[in-house]
Design an enzyme around this catalytic site. Structure first.
Site, short mmCIF file in Angstrom:
data_model
loop_
_atom_site.label_atom_id
_atom_site.label_comp_id
_atom_site.label_asym_id
_atom_site.label_seq_id
_atom_site.Cartn_x
_atom_site.Cartn_y
_atom_site.Cartn_z
N ASP A 22 9.37 2.83 0.03
CA ASP A 22 8.33 3.49 0.82
C ASP A 22 8.48 3.07 2.28
O ASP A 22 8.23 1.92 2.64
CB ASP A 22 6.95 3.07 0.26
N LYS A 58 3.61 9.00 8.93
CA LYS A 58 3.30 8.41 10.25
C LYS A 58 4.22 8.94 11.37
O LYS A 58 4.02 10.05 11.82
CB LYS A 58 3.26 6.90 10.12
N TYR A 99 0.86 -1.19 0.00
CA TYR A 99 0.00 0.00 0.00
C TYR A 99 0.89 1.24 0.00
O TYR A 99 1.85 1.32 0.77
CB TYR A 99 -0.89 0.01 1.25
C1 LIG Z 1 0.04 4.69 5.54
C2 LIG Z 1 0.88 4.45 4.34
C3 LIG Z 1 0.87 5.32 3.23
C4 LIG Z 1 -0.11 6.45 3.11
O1 LIG Z 1 0.07 7.43 4.08
P1 LIG Z 1 -1.15 8.43 4.40
O2 LIG Z 1 -0.55 9.40 5.38
O3 LIG Z 1 -2.23 7.58 4.99
O4 LIG Z 1 -1.55 9.06 3.13
C5 LIG Z 1 1.77 5.10 2.21
N1 LIG Z 1 2.64 4.08 2.26
C6 LIG Z 1 2.67 3.21 3.30
C7 LIG Z 1 3.67 2.10 3.31
C8 LIG Z 1 1.79 3.37 4.36
O5 LIG Z 1 1.79 2.48 5.37
#
Ligand SMILES: *Cc1c(COP(=O)(O)O)cnc(C)c1O
Length: 441
Positions: free
Chosen positions: A247, A279, A148
């Site tokens: 990511d 995060k 994701y």
């Molecule tokens: C949570 C998440 C996102 C998206 O971040 P948001 O602040 O919710 O837009 C992207 N990549 C990873 C790996 C994530 O866990």
């Protein structure tokens, strides 16, 4: 436990919310759609504890999906935000906190020479992708099923997190042209990566991957012949003139002090070209970031041709929360986090084993998740093969016992430095009953 206040209860709030907010929530997994029931409406939280509108107290294992690594309403973080608020909420001009936060990330994460702050992880991956396409002059992006990267059009195909929770193939509303430029491969499948690059290498701008996938449950990258999967991806991409975007929105500053890169990149044998964060970096306020090599980041406007901007980017409250969170994340904090994580894993394993519930616990540094199946999970296909009905029974028994788990079998469990032995004891008391509930078909 019920409070004497006359505030509206969760059921009333949820029905009002459903009138004016789609499904009553501002992010899909919060609706409890896959586990059923009414989501508790949270009124306040401190340390490892949440309180809802019904006066119920929960031990929290969601931690706002990662940011609350020092626990809720950490005194130092709250004080920093309070102090920053008194000096102004937003300037739309450079401010000192942005510099400090960028320096902190650059100090911890060697491949990041420069970075830009944005307001979410989604914005970070979207912007990194734009830079990669500009740098290579190519369109195609490769992602892995079950990973994701936020709700970026090009990255929703076979995505993890809520897309996995609700068993959606991707998202409606993404144009066919966008979908055509995204190739989805099975996670960990080196032969598929090699074959794709042999056929279409010259069209590929970038591979984007979670440093350790954690949005289909935790599925750590594996080594083959001493070469880790992330290093394999960087070598394959670079050989074709493509880039690797790692990511670390979820793993960054959580899997270890240097994120997941601190685990499989610490020897310097490979490096991603661009990285994304979110995060933890905002300590609970909306912050994301993308960064990497100076030559790539130099493509951004105003010096370069890649446009990217944000009215609230680098917001002073957000940078204050991020900096105060980093200040609390010293070696001792990661030891506490690691120890809480390991203790909890052992408690869960013991309870599920005693009750005869098939399960496997997978980790990436201090991050972990529990799959309700008895074989190792290496891909999204295998993650989907778990017994989600058993998870649902387990989830509701835990909630009933005052432990708030992620309402999805496809999410990591989040501990914080506030998850003390006393807090873990409270979870331990609820686990055996929940494990028996999971076993009951
Ligand atoms: C949570 C998440 C996102 C998206 O971040 P948001 O602040 O919710 O837009 C992207 N990549 C990873 C790996 C994530 O866990």
């Amino acid at each position: 436990m019920t409070s004497a206040t006359s505030q509206p209860h969760s059921t009333e709030l949820f029905s009002r919310a459903q009138q004016v907010i789609p499904s009553g929530v501002n992010s899909p997994v919060r609706a409890f759609g896959s586990v059923g029931g009414t989501p508790p409406f949270v009124t306040d939280a401190k340390g490892a504890l949440l309180h809802d509108a019904d006066g119920t107290e929960y031990v929290d294992l969601v931690g706002s999906w990662g940011p609350m690594i020092l626990g809720h309403a950490n005194d130092a973080v709250v004080e920093a935000v309070r102090e920053a608020a008194g000096r102004g909420l937003s300037f739309g001009a450079p401010q000192p906190g942005e510099v400090g936060l960028a320096e902190e990330v650059v100090r911890r994460i060697r491949p990041v020479e420069q970075l830009r702050l944005v307001n979410s992880g989604t914005e970070a991956t979207m912007s990194a992708l734009r830079v990669a396409r500009a740098a290579t002059g190519r369109d195609v992006v490769v992602k892995f099923a079950g990973c994701y990267h936020g709700h970026v059009d090009a990255l929703l195909a076979e995505a993890g997190s809520g897309v996995a929770t609700f068993a959606m193939p991707g998202s409606a509303g993404v144009t066919a042209a966008t979908a055509r430029d995204t190739v989805v491969l099975p996670y960990g499948d080196r032969a598929a990566v090699t074959a794709l690059f042999a056929e279409r290498g010259a069209e590929i701008a970038a591979i984007i991957t979670e440093a350790a996938p954690a949005n289909m449950g935790v599925v750590p990258p594996l080594e083959e012949d001493g070469i880790g999967f992330n290093r394999f991806l960087s070598e394959t991409a670079h050989a074709a003139g493509a880039l690797l975007i790692s990511d670390e929105v979820l793993t960054g500053f959580r899997a270890s002090r240097e994120g997941h890169y601190g685990i499989d990149g610490a020897d310097g044998s490979w490096a991603p070209d661009l990285m994304t964060f979110g995060k933890v970096i905002g300590g609970g306020l909306p912050v994301g970031a993308f960064g990497g090599r100076k030559d790539l980041m130099g493509l951004l406007a105003p010096a370069g041709p890649v446009y990217q901007a944000g009215t609230l980017s680098g917001n002073p409250l957000a940078t204050a929360a991020g900096l105060a969170t980093f200040a609390g994340l010293d070696e001792a904090a990661y030891e506490t986090l690691g120890s809480a994580s390991r203790t909890l894993q052992q408690l869960v394993a013991d309870a599920l084993t005693t009750a005869g519930v098939p399960h496997v616990i997978q980790t990436a540094g201090t991050l972990f998740s529990v799959f309700f199946r008895d074989e190792t999970v290496r891909s999204y296909e295998e993650a989907k093969a778990q017994d989600t009905a058993a998870f649902t029974r387990f989830f509701h028994a835990m909630l009933e016992g005052g432990v708030y788990l992620p309402p999805s079998a496809f999410e990591a469990w989040f501990v914080s430095t506030a998850h003390t032995p006393e807090i873990l004891d409270r979870i331990a008391a609820v686990l055996p009953g929940a494990a028996r509930a999971a076993a009951r078909d």
